[in-house]
Design an enzyme around this catalytic site. Structure first.
Site, short mmCIF file in Angstrom:
data_model
loop_
_atom_site.label_atom_id
_atom_site.label_comp_id
_atom_site.label_asym_id
_atom_site.label_seq_id
_atom_site.Cartn_x
_atom_site.Cartn_y
_atom_site.Cartn_z
N HIS A 61 0.85 -1.20 0.00
CA HIS A 61 0.00 0.00 0.00
C HIS A 61 0.88 1.25 0.00
CE1 HIS A 61 -2.86 3.05 1.27
NE2 HIS A 61 -3.79 2.24 0.81
N GLU B 121 -3.91 2.17 -7.68
CA GLU B 121 -4.31 3.32 -6.86
C GLU B 121 -3.39 4.50 -7.16
OE1 GLU B 121 -6.36 2.11 -3.00
OE2 GLU B 121 -4.25 1.77 -2.63
#
Ligand code: PEP
Length: 258
Positions: free
Chosen positions: A99, A169
């Site tokens: 992430h 993302e």
């Protein structure tokens, strides 16, 4: 409908108490009983994962995920780390790797790749996050993204590529007010699948899932799936607001022509 839609909720470092965590889990599971085409993964902080384990009912398509994992495959002297066997024992089936918020704290592609290898080696599904920080007109960001995908999957054997989900993302959209527009999402989903096909072959790329993440909410979620052709979503802030998350799930589940 060819593939089930996958919606992953990344709770980040929320909520503050076990009681609140239990409430979110209960409400999301309840909301998921209404869904027909959508699988839902909740990724609480490690300490709250057990609150969702050992459930007695199996009626809704909800799963547990973790936000991270150690790259050390065997238990041992790794203070502060949580291993893949521990997660599996807690009935975790999905694990996020790479992430951007962890990358911003120093996590690099080499370590991401080791984690992904540990996850798929145990037969769990890795949700590998990739995305550019900024966009330039010359399209250099596409090369950067391609390298990030290749390097983050460097230790994944071809036979395990089926257990990898890519969460695209764009870092500039995470935590932002506005998501990327669905037309751009579509371009990026195709791009990621092309890179995946070059690495692991066309057949696997056809079956893989590419999620979009970054400022997704109940209003924009359906278009990201319908127009953006994302196979699912990685949702941050909205995933710990059970009412808003329930609406989001309903909105994507009702898309029938995906
Ligand atoms: C995320 O944490 O991956 C994310 C996409 O956050 P948000 O939905 O809050 O932008």
């Amino acid at each position: 409908m060819s593939k089930r839609i996958l919606v992953v909720g990344n709770w980040k470092m929320n909520p503050a108490t076990l009681e609140e965590a239990r409430t979110i889990i209960r409400k999301v599971r309840h909301a998921a009983t209404e869904l027909s085409h959508t699988d839902v993964v909740m990724c609480p902080p490690f300490i709250f994962i057990a609150a969702g384990s050992h459930r007695t009912d199996s009626s809704s398509h909800t799963y547990l995920g973790a936000q991270s994992v150690s790259s050390h495959r065997e238990e041992g002297s790794y203070t502060g780390e949580v291993g893949i066997h521990m997660l599996r024992d807690m009935e975790v089936q999905y694990v996020i790797a790479g992430h951007s918020e962890e990358r911003a704290r120093g996590l690099n592609d080499v370590e991401v790749s080791r984690r992904v290898a540990a996850i798929v080696h145990e037969g769990l599904t890795a949700i590998v996050c990739v995305g550019e920080h900024v966009r330039d007109e010359g399209g250099v960001y596409l090369d950067t993204l391609k390298e990030q995908i290749k390097n983050s999957l460097a230790d994944v054997p071809v036979k395990s590529a089926k257990d990898v989900v890519i969460a695209y993302e764009p870092v500039w959209a995470i935590g932002a007010q506005q998501a990327m527009n669905p037309e751009q999402v579509y371009e990026m989903v195709l791009f990621v699948k092309k890179v995946f096909a070059d690495l692991f072959g066309q057949d696997i790329a056809m079956k893989m899932k590419v999620l979009y993440g970054g400022a997704v909410n109940a209003e924009n979620a359906a278009d990201i799936i319908r127009i953006g052709k994302a196979d699912g979503l990685l949702v941050g802030r909205e995933s710990i607001r059970p009412e808003g998350f329930a609406e989001l799930l309903k909105a994507v589940d009702t898309i029938s022509d995906k």
